[in-house]
Design a protein around this motif. Structure first.
Motif, short mmCIF file in Angstrom:
data_model
loop_
_atom_site.label_atom_id
_atom_site.label_comp_id
_atom_site.label_asym_id
_atom_site.label_seq_id
_atom_site.Cartn_x
_atom_site.Cartn_y
_atom_site.Cartn_z
N LYS A 194 0.83 -1.21 0.00
CA LYS A 194 0.00 0.00 0.00
C LYS A 194 0.86 1.24 0.00
N TYR A 195 1.96 1.20 0.76
CA TYR A 195 2.85 2.34 0.86
C TYR A 195 4.26 1.92 0.46
N ASP A 196 4.89 2.74 -0.37
CA ASP A 196 6.26 2.46 -0.79
C ASP A 196 7.22 2.93 0.29
N ILE A 197 7.35 2.12 1.33
CA ILE A 197 8.16 2.48 2.48
C ILE A 197 8.83 1.23 3.00
N LYS A 198 10.00 1.38 3.55
CA LYS A 198 10.67 0.24 4.14
C LYS A 198 9.81 -0.35 5.23
N VAL A 498 7.88 20.98 6.95
CA VAL A 498 8.00 21.37 8.36
C VAL A 498 8.03 20.12 9.25
N ILE A 499 7.11 19.18 8.98
CA ILE A 499 7.07 17.94 9.77
C ILE A 499 8.34 17.12 9.55
N ALA A 500 8.76 17.01 8.31
CA ALA A 500 9.95 16.22 7.99
C ALA A 500 11.18 16.77 8.69
N ASP A 501 11.31 18.09 8.72
CA ASP A 501 12.46 18.72 9.38
C ASP A 501 12.45 18.50 10.89
N SER A 502 11.25 18.41 11.47
CA SER A 502 11.15 18.29 12.93
C SER A 502 11.48 16.89 13.44
N ILE A 503 11.35 15.86 12.57
CA ILE A 503 11.63 14.49 13.02
C ILE A 503 12.55 13.74 12.07
N SER A 504 13.16 14.44 11.11
CA SER A 504 14.15 13.83 10.20
C SER A 504 13.59 12.62 9.46
N LEU A 505 12.49 12.82 8.74
CA LEU A 505 11.88 11.74 7.98
C LEU A 505 12.70 11.42 6.74
N GLU A 506 12.68 10.16 6.33
CA GLU A 506 13.31 9.75 5.09
C GLU A 506 12.40 10.09 3.91
N LYS A 507 12.97 10.07 2.72
CA LYS A 507 12.26 10.52 1.53
C LYS A 507 10.97 9.73 1.31
N GLU A 508 11.04 8.39 1.41
CA GLU A 508 9.84 7.59 1.14
C GLU A 508 8.77 7.81 2.20
N GLU A 509 9.18 8.17 3.41
CA GLU A 509 8.20 8.44 4.47
C GLU A 509 7.50 9.78 4.24
N ILE A 510 8.23 10.74 3.71
CA ILE A 510 7.62 12.03 3.38
C ILE A 510 6.58 11.86 2.27
N GLN A 511 6.90 11.01 1.31
CA GLN A 511 6.03 10.85 0.15
C GLN A 511 4.68 10.20 0.48
N ILE A 512 4.62 9.44 1.57
CA ILE A 512 3.36 8.77 1.89
C ILE A 512 2.41 9.66 2.69
N LEU A 513 2.88 10.80 3.18
CA LEU A 513 2.05 11.61 4.08
C LEU A 513 0.75 12.08 3.43
N ASP A 514 0.76 12.29 2.11
CA ASP A 514 -0.48 12.72 1.45
C ASP A 514 -1.30 11.54 0.92
N LYS A 515 -0.82 10.32 1.19
CA LYS A 515 -1.52 9.12 0.71
C LYS A 515 -2.23 8.37 1.84
N LEU A 516 -2.09 8.84 3.06
CA LEU A 516 -2.69 8.15 4.20
C LEU A 516 -4.21 8.26 4.15
N ASP A 517 -4.89 7.17 4.46
CA ASP A 517 -6.35 7.19 4.54
C ASP A 517 -6.79 7.79 5.88
N VAL A 518 -8.09 8.04 5.99
CA VAL A 518 -8.64 8.58 7.24
C VAL A 518 -8.35 7.61 8.39
N GLY A 519 -7.79 8.14 9.48
CA GLY A 519 -7.47 7.31 10.63
C GLY A 519 -6.08 6.72 10.62
N GLU A 520 -5.39 6.77 9.49
CA GLU A 520 -4.02 6.29 9.42
C GLU A 520 -3.06 7.42 9.77
N ALA A 521 -1.94 7.08 10.38
CA ALA A 521 -1.02 8.12 10.84
C ALA A 521 0.38 7.57 11.00
#
Length: 540
Positions: A194-198, A498-521
């Protein structure tokens, strides 16, 4: 006895009829023969049914004796393991993996199944695979056994060259593993990610507030520790992504643990989520009395009002003089404030007069009507009174205040009152948790009063939960000072950065933030070694 032998019956009858037509056998003998064949056929059918019944009884007995009851993380499960055995035949090489994958695809589409399924492939002592069925003990034992038999038969039917043989489990491993493995080594079932993430590289620590389940094959429960909320929580996400439900779960659990929970509800969403909480709205709003404060707090209130009304520095100074005069008089009202500013503040020059009347215009816009009722020295709560009143679970519904500037000021004043109460009383035995919806209205980059107070209250057992759909409009230092972050779906690239800078997210993790369904986080917490994707449960 195999059913293929039944095919010989019509052949024998046909041969016997041919012999009668050639007058080689008498008709009476034929009647006797048919009777014998019929009796033999009945015996054969009975024997076949009996064999099937015996096989079912034996299978049921074997399955029953192979089911284990295992406890994992205080949750009991039923487990059963089968080694995967390949059948030999003369048809050439058999693709066992394709057959098994087809069976798994079929089972996976069954939305009504309660069984969870895992396939284990080990290299030692020799390569082989096994399949494991398991389910929470909440399910009925009889139902688990029956569904196990049904699923086993379904797999063997779809994969005709594979047999599932029940085996003993090794229960001293992290996950129960069969002691014997079958001859078929399953190469692995690769489903669409579902998500291209490690992989959710998460080590689950202890928690006492369950939020939901990890989004992976394990679906393990995950949560946060109540002691960590004093290091503050940030919940971020676009409108409708599930922020309020997540906050309500945390609020409800902390309330059950003896926390005093206070929710500044900007949109009026929480009364349905937390019906047991005390509700303050247009029918019983809290009237505030900003008098009886020291000089420093008078300056702070001036800063709060100045921030909301966007006052210039000269206008803030005139407002301070007016509030200080009211403080000395020990009374506060909209009319008295206007009267002091109009009559007691000098306006000897045109510039002074313009500054004063510009301030009066802004004050009239916010304090007239409802604003005059929300602030009063006669019937209002002081910061000490308010701190004592808001015990237990409390929802302060701000949505009835239609004037956005007044709503913002009222919310800021309540927050300031509570922080002053905490700092003044220094009651370390009391645990307070404050939820602030639309936090960008309170923690802007220019509002130093509230931002400064955040740094002081950790040591007084006060936790803040800031919620915002626009983290880029919240002071970045405030975001960085939240040790627990729950990030729902975020669409804006600026907010994602802003979120990525605050917790040092990896590239693939940043890319999924707009793909999360309701209730996913995406959950970041001190009890987790690394951020992980979760599905937040619904508030009870």
């Amino acid at each position: 006895m195999n059913q293929k032998y039944l095919a010989f019956v019509p052949f024998i009858i046909g041969v016997y009829l041919l012999l009668i037509s050639l007058h080689l056998i008498k008709y009476n003998n034929f009647i006797i023969f048919i009777t014998i064949i019929f009796i033999a056929l009945l015996i054969l059918i009975y024997k076949l049914n009996l064999n099937n019944r015996i096989e079912k009884i034996m299978l049921k007995s074997v399955i029953t004796n192979s089911i284990y009851e295992i406890e994992i993380d205080n949750q009991k499960y039923y487990f059963i393991g089968f080694r995967i055995i390949g059948k030999e035949n003369n048809e050439g090489k058999i693709d066992y993996n394709s057959e098994l994958q087809l069976a798994i695809d079929t089972i996976r589409r069954n939305k009504e199944r309660h069984l969870k399924i895992a396939i284990v492939t080990l290299l030692d002592p020799s390569p082989g695979s096994a399949i494991i069925f398991y389910a929470k003990k909440d399910n009925d034992y009889e139902s688990f056994r029956n569904e196990t038999i049904l699923t086993k038969n379904m797999i063997e039917s779809i994969a005709p060259h594979i047999t599932l043989e029940p085996v003993e489990l090794k229960t001293d491993t992290v996950f129960p593993i069969p002691k014997l493995l079958g001859s078929v080594s399953y190469g692995g079932y690769v489903g669409q990610m579902k998500y291209d993430i490690k992989a959710n590289r998460v080590v689950i620590g202890e928690y006492d507030i369950e939020l939901g389940n990890i989004i992976d094959a394990t679906e393990l429960p995950v949560g946060i520790r109540s002691n960590d909320v004093f290091r503050h929580i940030g919940i971020f996400g676009s409108t409708g992504s599930g922020k309020s439900n997540t906050a309500a779960i945390i609020a409800d659990e902390l309330y059950k643990k003896g926390f005093d929970v206070i929710i500044l509800d900007w949109h009026g969403e929480y009364k349905n989520l937390l019906p047991k909480f005390n509700l303050y709205n247009n029918k019983n709003y809290l009237v505030l009395n900003p008098i009886n404060m020291d000089d420093l707090t008078t300056m702070d209130i001036t800063e709060l009002i100045g921030d909301v009304l966007e006052l210039t520095e000269p206008q803030k100074f005139i407002l301070y003089l007016g509030l200080e005069a009211l403080n000395q008089m020990k009374e506060f009202s909209f009319k008295s404030l206007l009267q002091i500013i109009s009559a007691n503040i000098p306006d000897n020059t045109y510039m002074q007069r313009d500054i004063k009347f510009a301030l009066i215009r802004k004050i009239i816009m916010i304090f007239s009507g409802l604003g005059e009722k929300l602030f009063s020295s006669e019937s209002g709560y002081t910061y000490l009174d308010l701190g004592e009143k808001l015990r237990g679970g409390n929802i302060i519904d701000l949505s009835f205040i239609r004037n956005i500037k007044l709503r913002k000021l009222y919310g800021l004043m309540i927050l300031k009152f509570l922080l002053e109460y905490v700092i003044e009383t220094k009651n370390r035995d009391r645990k307070i948790f404050i939820i602030i919806e639309e936090a960008q209205n309170y923690f802007s980059q220019v509002n130093t009063v509230i931002n400064r107070a955040l740094q002081e209250i950790r040591k007084f057992n006060v936790g803040l939960c800031i919620i915002s759909q626009s983290p880029s409009n919240v002071d970045q230092e405030v975001i960085k000072n939240t040790s627990i972050k729950i990030i729902h779906s975020i669409k804006s690239n600026v907010d994602k950065k802003v979120i990525a800078d605050s917790i040092s997210l990896e590239k693939e993790e940043i890319q999924i933030l707009d793909k999360l369904d309701v209730g996913e986080a995406l959950l970041v917490a001190p009890n987790l070694r690394k951020e992980t994707l979760i599905k937040v449960k619904k508030v009870a």
